[in-house]
Design an enzyme around this catalytic site. Structure first.
Site, PDB file in Angstrom:
ATOM      1  N   SER A 233       0.846  -1.194   0.000  1.00  0.00           N
ATOM      2  CA  SER A 233       0.000   0.000   0.000  1.00  0.00           C
ATOM      3  C   SER A 233       0.887   1.251   0.000  1.00  0.00           C
ATOM      4  O   SER A 233       1.729   1.403  -0.875  1.00  0.00           O
ATOM      5  CB  SER A 233      -0.970  -0.045   1.189  1.00  0.00           C
ATOM      6  OG  SER A 233      -1.978   0.927   1.045  1.00  0.00           O
ATOM      7  N   ASP A 338      -7.993  -2.720  -7.454  1.00  0.00           N
ATOM      8  CA  ASP A 338      -7.500  -2.439  -6.107  1.00  0.00           C
ATOM      9  C   ASP A 338      -8.545  -1.678  -5.299  1.00  0.00           C
ATOM     10  O   ASP A 338      -9.034  -0.629  -5.715  1.00  0.00           O
ATOM     11  CB  ASP A 338      -6.204  -1.628  -6.192  1.00  0.00           C
ATOM     12  CG  ASP A 338      -5.536  -1.493  -4.843  1.00  0.00           C
ATOM     13  OD1 ASP A 338      -5.986  -0.633  -4.055  1.00  0.00           O
ATOM     14  OD2 ASP A 338      -4.592  -2.237  -4.565  1.00  0.00           O
ATOM     15  N   HIS A 387      -6.799  -5.693  -1.723  1.00  0.00           N
ATOM     16  CA  HIS A 387      -5.768  -4.696  -1.452  1.00  0.00           C
ATOM     17  C   HIS A 387      -4.723  -5.327  -0.547  1.00  0.00           C
ATOM     18  O   HIS A 387      -5.056  -5.895   0.488  1.00  0.00           O
ATOM     19  CB  HIS A 387      -6.379  -3.458  -0.783  1.00  0.00           C
ATOM     20  CG  HIS A 387      -5.394  -2.348  -0.564  1.00  0.00           C
ATOM     21  ND1 HIS A 387      -4.705  -1.748  -1.592  1.00  0.00           N
ATOM     22  CD2 HIS A 387      -4.961  -1.748   0.580  1.00  0.00           C
ATOM     23  CE1 HIS A 387      -3.899  -0.807  -1.105  1.00  0.00           C
ATOM     24  NE2 HIS A 387      -4.033  -0.794   0.214  1.00  0.00           N
TER      25      HIS A 387
END
Length: 494
Positions: A233, A338, A387
């Site tokens: 991330s 995502d 994610h």
């Protein structure tokens, strides 16, 4: 002969007798779905004389359960008197340089698990969004303090996924020296500014990475062969921003190869589905948030990217814009759909099924991402709605075109090792450029399980697509096929 040398010798005999080494020689390129065994207690001598020995378990992924049981039973039988529980945990260390801090001025640090027999190091940058002005940083401090302060960090952490010390969960990197750098700078690992009265906070993400590397050089990193800077991330974007700087920092150590692994950090600066005012990190368009953030954080970006985008350095936070300027080898892992990207694009997949316009937007996102990744030589991009992945314990189960992510990373490692010697292409049957071509979320049958956000019930692919507003009749018509055939393909994940 020490006890651990005896173990390593017997292990080698076990490997030879079980045909593992022979299996590696004849194994094909396709990597069947690996089976995961639940962790069971493992024991070893914890004295200072402990040696570790690198073994590559990629070849026995599908038979790992039985193999590991044999190895553990063997190890335990060799230590009937002095057996103690294996210490898997990474331990907290604060930085030697106390002037490099978290947002609130508390000392920054890292968690580390040494593996004395290994010359491979994995440094992982944690993710966790960001804040870009005093108001939303104050709010973040109230609700997510561990991402801005080290005051309540635990003394130990246990690694999962690519940070796991268990070969059945982490077949290629289990024996590396593991370092987890907690995210406490809220600046996408880019800041280099001390706390001021105006900002109220320090933003030192980039400096924290530099100081951790400096500390590790006194703890064995100076003797490393490979340093893999990984992150998920915001940490994945942090890898893209910092991998060349780490490589430059280690120029005095020519034996160390620096590489990057960016997971779920390849964000697009695309147009939102529904434009909203830039109030907080969720509603603010990605470009606008970063434009405000880099001023507030005092960000530094890679020098070559800065020169390309002078005056518009915010461009360097978006994967496809910064990647062409990166010198170090980088492997990109990116879900084609995502969830964090969809959130900042104002697509919220809760409650009612999505409308046709949203469905089209989601499909177009997959197409856009695919286009930006086509020139990335080493990458893994499944058509899933999710994610982050590399620290999940199911990371070995996801496949693209029959190849798992650990297998693809192993192939990439081999290709870099071979290229440094004789400039050859990756070994045959060992793919490193893996991207799904199917056009909608979760058309890949190995995607992570989907759950209804309200009931918690698992959904199959058809239930999920109908929740997403997927029109089977219309899609079949567009694809020029019978609706029942399309349903069959969806059910099988074709």
């Amino acid at each position: 002969m020490t006890a651990m040398r005896l173990v390593s010798s017997i292990l080698l005999i076990v490997l030879l007798q079980s045909g593992v080494l022979g299996a590696r020689r004849f194994r094909g390129g396709r990597n069947p779905q690996p089976r995961r065994a639940p962790p069971s207690p493992t024991y070893r001598d914890r004295g200072d004389t402990t040696e570790s020995f690198p073994l590559d378990f990629t070849a026995v992924e599908e038979n790992m359960d039985n193999f590991m049981t044999q190895v553990k039973n063997l190890a335990q039988s060799l230590y009937p008197c002095s057996a103690q529980k294996l210490d898997y945990d990474m331990k907290l260390h604060f930085l030697e340089n106390t002037s490099v801090t978290c947002n609130d001025g508390t000392p920054a640090g890292y968690y580390m698990k040494e593996s004395r027999g290994s010359r491979r190091w994995l440094l992982f940058l944690e993710g966790g969004w960001y804040c870009f002005n005093k108001e939303n940083c104050d709010s973040r401090y109230e609700t997510m303090r561990r991402l801005m302060s080290s005051s309540k960090w635990p003394q130990t952490k246990t690694g999962t996924g690519i940070l796991s010390p268990l070969p059945e969960e982490n077949p290629h990197w289990w024996n590396a020296n593991m370092v987890l750098i907690p995210y406490c700078s809220s600046d996408v690992w880019s800041g280099a500014s001390a706390k001021t009265d105006q900002s109220g906070y320090a933003f030192m993400g980039s400096l924290i990475i530099q100081e951790v590397v400096k500390d590790l050089l006194t703890k064995g990193l100076d003797n490393a062969k490979v340093l893999l800077l990984a992150g998920s991330s915001a940490g994945g974007t942090g890898v893209l921003l910092n991998v060349d700087r780490v490589s430059e920092q280690l120029e005095g150590y020519p034996g160390i190869q620096v590489r990057g692994l960016s997971d779920s950090g390849w964000f697009l600066d695309n147009k939102q589905y529904r434009c909203t005012d830039c109030v907080d990190t969720i509603s603010c368009a990605p470009t606008e948030a970063i434009k405000r953030g880099i001023k507030y954080w005092g960000s530094v970006v890679p020098e070559r990217c800065r020169q390309t985008h002078e005056g518009e350095e915010w461009n360097c936070f978006f994967g496809y814009r910064v990647f062409p300027s990166i010198k170090s080898p980088v492997f990109v892992v990116q879900w084609l759909f995502d969830e964090a990207q969809l959130t900042v694009d104002n697509i919220h997949l809760t409650g009612q099924p999505v409308q046709e316009g949203q469905w089209r937007y989601i499909q177009n996102l997959g197409i856009e991402l695919r286009n930006t990744l086509k020139d990335v030589p080493a990458m893994f991009a499944p058509a899933c709605l999710s994610h982050e992945v590399i620290t999940r314990n199911y990371w070995i189960d996801i496949q693209v075109k029959g190849t798992s992510l650990p297998r693809a990373l192993h192939c990439w490692d081999r290709s870099l090792h071979d290229n440094s010697r004789n400039n050859k292409a990756p070994p045959k049957g060992c793919p490193v450029h893996l991207i799904d071509s199917c056009p909608w979320p979760h058309c890949n049958p190995t995607c992570p399980t989907i759950r209804d956000q309200f009931t918690g019930q698992e959904m199959n692919v058809i239930q999920f697509l109908m929740h997403m507003g997927f029109d089977v009749q219309k899609m079949a018509q567009q694809q020029g096929m019978d609706p029942s055939k399309l349903l069959g393909m969806l059910s099988s994940g074709s």
